[in-house]
Design a protein around this motif. Sequence first.
Motif, PDB file in Angstrom:
ATOM      1  N   ARG A 134       0.838  -1.198   0.000  1.00  0.00           N
ATOM      2  CA  ARG A 134       0.000   0.000   0.000  1.00  0.00           C
ATOM      3  C   ARG A 134       0.875   1.249   0.000  1.00  0.00           C
ATOM      4  N   ASN A 149      -3.499   5.377   5.118  1.00  0.00           N
ATOM      5  CA  ASN A 149      -3.496   4.504   3.946  1.00  0.00           C
ATOM      6  C   ASN A 149      -4.180   5.227   2.798  1.00  0.00           C
ATOM      7  N   THR A 151      -4.290   4.063  -0.380  1.00  0.00           N
ATOM      8  CA  THR A 151      -4.754   3.135  -1.417  1.00  0.00           C
ATOM      9  C   THR A 151      -5.666   2.063  -0.834  1.00  0.00           C
ATOM     10  N   SER A 156      -3.059  -4.501  -4.164  1.00  0.00           N
ATOM     11  CA  SER A 156      -1.612  -4.335  -4.104  1.00  0.00           C
ATOM     12  C   SER A 156      -1.231  -3.107  -4.914  1.00  0.00           C
ATOM     13  N   GLY A 173      -1.297  -0.242  -9.527  1.00  0.00           N
ATOM     14  CA  GLY A 173      -2.028  -1.021  -8.546  1.00  0.00           C
ATOM     15  C   GLY A 173      -3.010  -1.973  -9.179  1.00  0.00           C
ATOM     16  N   ARG A 175      -6.926  -3.696  -8.471  1.00  0.00           N
ATOM     17  CA  ARG A 175      -8.161  -3.543  -7.708  1.00  0.00           C
ATOM     18  C   ARG A 175      -9.282  -4.318  -8.382  1.00  0.00           C
TER      19      ARG A 175
END
Length: 586
Positions: A134, A149, A151, A156, A173, A175
């Motif tokens: 993150r 945080n 993200t 990842s 990333g 998602r």
Amino acid sequence: MFVPETSRPQRPTECGIGLLFIRTSVYDFGFDHKGRRGILALCTVRLKSVGSLFVAAALLHMGWLVFASDSAGRSDGGQPAVFPDDSDRPDAQRVRAGRVILDRTIVFAQQPILSTEVDGSIATRRGDIPRGGRIVSWNPTSTSRRPTNLTAGFDSVGGFDISFDGQRILFVGTRGDDPAPAVWEMDADGSSARLITRGVGACVDAIYLSTLYLLLDEEPRNRVAFLCRQDGSQAPALYTCHRDGSDLQQITFAPRGVRDPLLLSDGRLVFSMSSPSGANDAKNTLANESLFTIFPDGADLFPFAGVHEDHARRGMAAEIMNGQVIYVTSNGLDSLGGGSLVTVSTTRSLRSSRVLTEVRTGFYHSPAALSAAEILVSYRHKQANSYGVYAFDPQTALQRLIYDSPEWHELHAKVLRPRHAPAGRSSGVRTDTRTGQLFCLDAYRVGLDRRDPDMGKRIKWARVVAMRPKTMTDAARRATGMRAVPASHETARSPVVLGEVPVEPDGSFFLQVPAKTPLQLETLDGKGGSILAMNSWFWVMPGERRGCIGCHEDRELTPPNRSVSAFRRRPMIPKLGAAPVGGDRP
């Protein structure tokens, strides 16, 4: 959490200088401000006599005694100033980083520590984006005890970059249901995440670029660059596109891929690229990597640092103070690629290498600019399990702990602030051709001390070797000059000889070569025997004309002011079998 004594921040020293050392802790082996190696000691002492004052002053002058005036590095209990999720933190605490009080927000990546690493294994992670990573932000002056945080909702994340105005973050990333990492952009507070790339492959890293102006563009446009693997390839290439994901362009074509791109203040991109000689060296299983530069349109590939030096992986470059670039040299002992810190000058990068640290007590990872005197860098002691964020002074090799959580690796730390945007660049890359041009002014000019100085005069032919793409149409073969390659190599991903051209009596030659194709050059004698061969790959972009002064010549030479014979005719297309069959490559 284990924090080694060599990396712990200092407690405020007591006033006075004297000969009687009440308490001493060895800081680390390193270099003092005059470049001498020695033990840097952090001492608490008391004044005993005037004579002691002169003795202590002499020790200071010799560089063997270093005093720390103050630091908020430890709490009253003497523990390191580390503020993980489950620790207490004094209100209004300011973490002092060397001579700079760090009161700005920093953004860094947190990667979960794997059990194999905790057990001491140095096995390499599978993949470049470990699951569960993150991006977080943290301000040392905040009353919050935990980093934010940014993200949340992503499975990842990979590499990231901060925009020039400090308002946005570009990152890679994954998602949702799409397993392939893509390029995203979000506001600096983690909101308004939007997808930039879709279906281009597995992305690894992403950075912001300055403006690029093409002849067909109505106005310059801002672009981004990212590393990506396509078609199942294990070698990531560097691509660029507009911030909306349009106009995708590949700009690197290294057979073994590139990594760790960085935009320099002069508009060039620097990245790490492997050398064939290093990768095939039977004595070393670790890829030999050096730093190279190109412009954002893919043109003018040039060696930057580490070329013809000892076998090692070089990467994670960052531009810091006084026109310096700092990077990490790794010997493969750390699973995350950490190693020692090296600096070079941007003006004489091939001849200004300076080693700042050595891998004795720990590993350094992902440096970044902090101030005019210091850098941010991740550091892990050999006996510790996790990387933490430190402030490091390149002149004294002193470092101060800023943040370290025992549950995470803290990597790629950057200060969240505006920065100067490099000047844009216009591009001469063409879209109506598949070839470029390559010239050499004097192949007789050679610069390797280990060879005969008169060797260059024996050169009669120049051979072009290419790494062929997996497939190629007949039209592409005719346009690029690859039409003479045997059909047996049609789908091979291995080096093949495109052909040879004669070298002019004055040592010059002028070629037409395929664009966007990995190439190497080799010089031959009159019998076809190899004299000199390149150890790294290069390429030209469509319509690009690039050249060299000689073969393995001094990179800082100025070419002689003369007209060469090769320029008096059109560029030649290498012809397979033109040169006699001779000896092997050196």
